[in-house]
Design a protein around this motif. Sequence first.
Motif, mmCIF file in Angstrom:
data_model
loop_
_atom_site.group_PDB
_atom_site.id
_atom_site.type_symbol
_atom_site.label_atom_id
_atom_site.label_comp_id
_atom_site.label_asym_id
_atom_site.label_seq_id
_atom_site.Cartn_x
_atom_site.Cartn_y
_atom_site.Cartn_z
ATOM 1 N N ALA A 1 -16.555 -42.921 -45.844
ATOM 2 C CA ALA A 1 -15.505 -44.225 -46.350
ATOM 3 C C ALA A 1 -15.320 -45.367 -45.497
ATOM 4 C CB ALA A 1 -14.312 -43.583 -46.976
ATOM 5 N N ARG B 1 -13.880 -47.139 -42.330
ATOM 6 C CA ARG B 1 -12.782 -46.723 -41.589
ATOM 7 C C ARG B 1 -13.230 -47.445 -40.033
ATOM 8 N NH1 ARG B 1 -13.687 -41.372 -38.367
ATOM 9 N NH2 ARG B 1 -15.727 -41.855 -37.391
ATOM 10 N N ALA C 1 -18.885 -51.400 -46.067
ATOM 11 C CA ALA C 1 -19.489 -50.414 -47.243
ATOM 12 C C ALA C 1 -20.353 -51.051 -48.390
ATOM 13 C CB ALA C 1 -18.049 -50.139 -47.921
ATOM 14 N N ARG D 1 -18.167 -48.523 -43.016
ATOM 15 C CA ARG D 1 -18.749 -47.236 -43.613
ATOM 16 C C ARG D 1 -19.578 -46.508 -42.768
ATOM 17 N NH1 ARG D 1 -20.249 -44.771 -48.706
ATOM 18 N NH2 ARG D 1 -21.285 -42.804 -48.251
#
Length: 158
Positions: A80, A82, A102, A128
């Motif tokens: 995910a 970060r 992402a 991502r």
Amino acid sequence: MKKRPFLLALLLAPFAAVAQPGVDRPQPRLPTEPLVIVTRDGTRHTFRTEMALSPDQQMVGMMFRSSMEPDEGMLFDWGAPRESSMWMRNTLISLDMVFIRADGRIHRIHERATPLSLATIDSRGPVRATLELQAGAAERFGLRVGDVVEHHIFGTAR
């Protein structure tokens, strides 16, 4: 007298990690998947990327390896978006680090990371994944922020 074994164990604890598998030698090659970077002029560059998916694989990464082929890479999938912070601890070869959002767009590129350096190399925003390539690859292939990375984790694979 019972305190001495405890104190000795406490003093030696930081050195125990050195003997763990993967912390003092390269990890075995990880499963590979194709990854394509499409530059702004439409040129497609294909890489065979080892997939660093687990925390243990990501911790070791390219440590202790003595070479990387021009068409190879290692993709660190964070699962995910970060912040990503990398370093070159125990990494013997210089690398380019490509931080990927992402949506598959390149967010940041850090070129020619210094081998064995403990300095952190940050994504400077949520990403991502982080892709490690042979040093000089970003320049050689003309990679730029905004270029698209095609891979299934970004939903951009063809």
